[in-house]
Design an enzyme around this catalytic site. Structure first.
Site, PDB file in Angstrom:
ATOM      1  N   PRO A   1       0.831  -1.207   0.000  1.00 27.45           N
ATOM      2  CA  PRO A   1       0.000   0.000   0.000  1.00 27.45           C
ATOM      3  C   PRO A   1       0.863   1.254   0.000  1.00 27.45           C
ATOM      4  O   PRO A   1       2.012   1.232   0.439  1.00 27.45           O
ATOM      5  CB  PRO A   1      -0.797  -0.111   1.317  1.00 27.45           C
ATOM      6  CG  PRO A   1      -0.622  -1.519   1.779  1.00 27.45           C
ATOM      7  CD  PRO A   1       0.688  -1.994   1.237  1.00 27.45           C
ATOM      8  N   ASP A   2       0.297   2.352  -0.508  1.00 26.16           N
ATOM      9  CA  ASP A   2       1.007   3.610  -0.377  1.00 26.16           C
ATOM     10  C   ASP A   2       0.832   4.113   1.056  1.00 26.16           C
ATOM     11  O   ASP A   2       0.291   3.429   1.918  1.00 26.16           O
ATOM     12  CB  ASP A   2       0.537   4.629  -1.418  1.00 26.16           C
ATOM     13  CG  ASP A   2      -0.936   4.996  -1.267  1.00 26.16           C
ATOM     14  OD1 ASP A   2      -1.508   4.755  -0.196  1.00 26.16           O
ATOM     15  OD2 ASP A   2      -1.511   5.525  -2.236  1.00 26.16           O
TER      16      ASP A   2
ATOM     17  N   ASN B   1       1.709   9.350 -13.029  1.00 21.12           N
ATOM     18  CA  ASN B   1       1.094   9.289 -11.705  1.00 21.12           C
ATOM     19  C   ASN B   1      -0.425   9.211 -11.839  1.00 21.12           C
ATOM     20  O   ASN B   1      -0.982   9.495 -12.903  1.00 21.12           O
ATOM     21  CB  ASN B   1       1.483  10.534 -10.892  1.00 21.12           C
ATOM     22  CG  ASN B   1       1.313  10.344  -9.398  1.00 21.12           C
ATOM     23  OD1 ASN B   1       1.420   9.230  -8.889  1.00 21.12           O
ATOM     24  ND2 ASN B   1       1.044  11.424  -8.686  1.00 21.12           N
TER      25      ASN B   1
ATOM     26  N   CYS C   1       1.391   3.198 -12.738  1.00 22.96           N
ATOM     27  CA  CYS C   1       2.713   3.112 -13.364  1.00 22.96           C
ATOM     28  C   CYS C   1       2.839   1.909 -14.299  1.00 22.96           C
ATOM     29  O   CYS C   1       3.328   2.046 -15.427  1.00 22.96           O
ATOM     30  CB  CYS C   1       3.791   3.054 -12.278  1.00 22.96           C
ATOM     31  SG  CYS C   1       3.968   4.589 -11.345  1.00 22.96           S
TER      32      CYS C   1
END
Length: 392
Positions: free
Chosen positions: A135-136, A326, A343
């Site tokens: 996860p970000d 992005n 990406c």
């Protein structure tokens, strides 16, 4: 804490890796395979049999003697089908029969820039690793910071605060479990960076990530700068004694606990850059020369919220193009081209436009196979040690 945005020097402290968010953009698929095959028949004006057409489209060429006897002809076709089933189509054949999506105008522009460039500077963030299952940091509900709120953090970034770690190390242990490199495999984008290096086009990849997936994807060490550190080495925060990585990995992944120094009993942490700690010396020795030498800058999977890495796109020469790959746009940064999307999806379009798809597909699969074999051997070794310890 991160410095003010208007500070001009890059000799400042680091923070945590940047994150990305917002919806995924998909590409439109063109004609399906059946229509493509029928068009080939019409264009060539052939009267070939269905079997011969199918075999040729799938990249398998079967030669049979011409026979008048229908039974012998049927047997030849059946034998040919059996032989075809034993043969694995090449990557080139697979790519030739795969329907090709529309390549957007901005992707073709970026591909043209990449084709002409010789010193590409790439800044990467958490978005390049999302496809690996990591996860970000800041996405509401799914980001790592939100998941750490069960530990009642005073503020999300406290997990990377050295003083907080001294008194409450378990939130970082939980974060390290989610990010530990042995838990994940590099993505298609990571392999793309390695391919750029192999083609002598990559000047440097400035990675804000701490997952080490660029390293696992085979990116040469001289082309990689892990700005916020990595998990491959660990050090006591009090006496600076280095500790075996096997010990730290077992404590974090198996026992869910921090490692205590074998010398002074202080806390040991992987060599990740925390708030208040400086970036690696190598960053400061390379960044000024790299921004001058770069003839193209690509920002991938980051919202550029953490200095000093976030300042790099604005430091390149005025004639150097800057492209952003992005999920959403970024404010306050020089951007000449914006490619919206995940990406890996953008890279898929890029390599098709560059005609590198077969090369990257083969490289990526070979790398994944190698990493899987290493993980299997490591798991077997751990199971063997557990059995020996159990008997003891």
């Amino acid at each position: 804490m991160p410095p003010d945005e208007n500070e001009s020097s890059v000799a400042v402290v680091a923070a945590v890796p940047a994150s990305v968010e917002s919806p995924i953009v998909t590409t439109k698929q063109h004609d399906d395979t059946d229509q493509h095959q029928q068009q080939q028949v019409n264009d060539n004006g052939n009267d070939d049999s269905v079997e011969e057409i199918t075999q040729r489209v799938q990249g398998i060429h079967i030669v049979t003697d011409e026979k008048d006897d229908d039974d012998k002809g049927d047997d030849a076709v059946k034998n040919g089908v059996k032989e075809r089933d034993k043969i694995k189509p090449t990557a080139a054949a697979a790519a030739a029969t795969k329907p090709k999506p529309t390549i957007r105008k901005e992707i073709r522009t970026l591909a043209d820039w990449i084709d002409k460039a010789q010193n590409i500077l790439i800044v990467t963030g958490a978005g390049v690793s999302c496809a690996a299952g990591i996860p970000d940091f800041r996405s509401p509900g799914t980001g790592l910071y939100d998941n750490l709120q069960t530990y009642d953090l005073p503020f999300p970034e406290a997990v990377f605060d050295l003083d907080f770690f001294r008194h409450k190390p378990l939130p970082f242990v939980q974060l390290a479990q989610a990010l530990w490199p042995s838990q994940h495999l590099p993505t298609y984008t990571h392999s793309f960076l390695t391919l750029l290096a192999k083609r002598s086009k990559l000047l440097r990849n400035y990675s804000q990530n701490i997952d080490g997936l660029e390293y696992l994807a085979g990116l040469p060490a001289e082309r990689l700068l892990e700005c916020h550190g990595h998990f491959r080495t660990s050090t006591c925060i009090d006496c600076s004694k280095q500790h075996p990585q096997e010990l730290v990995e077992a404590d974090i992944l198996v026992h869910a606990r921090p490692t205590h120094c074998l010398k002074c009993h202080g806390l040991v942490k992987p060599d990740i850059v925390f708030f208040g700690e400086g970036l690696p010396d190598r960053f400061h020795s390379l960044v000024h020369g790299d921004v001058k030498q770069a003839d193209l800058c690509i920002v991938m999977g980051t919202s550029l919220q953490v200095a000093p890495v976030s300042m790099i796109p604005n430091m390149v020469g005025r004639k150097t193009k800057v492209a952003l790959v992005n999920r959403e746009a970024v404010a306050g940064t020089k951007i000449d081209l914006f490619c919206r999307g995940d990406c890996d999806d953008i890279v898929q379009e890029l390599v098709q436009a560059l005609e590198w798809q077969v090369e990257l597909d083969e490289q990526h699969e070979e790398m994944l196979q190698l990493r899987r074999e290493e993980r299997s051997k490591s798991k077997q070794g751990k199971n063997k040690n557990e059995k020996v310890n159990g008997k003891a």
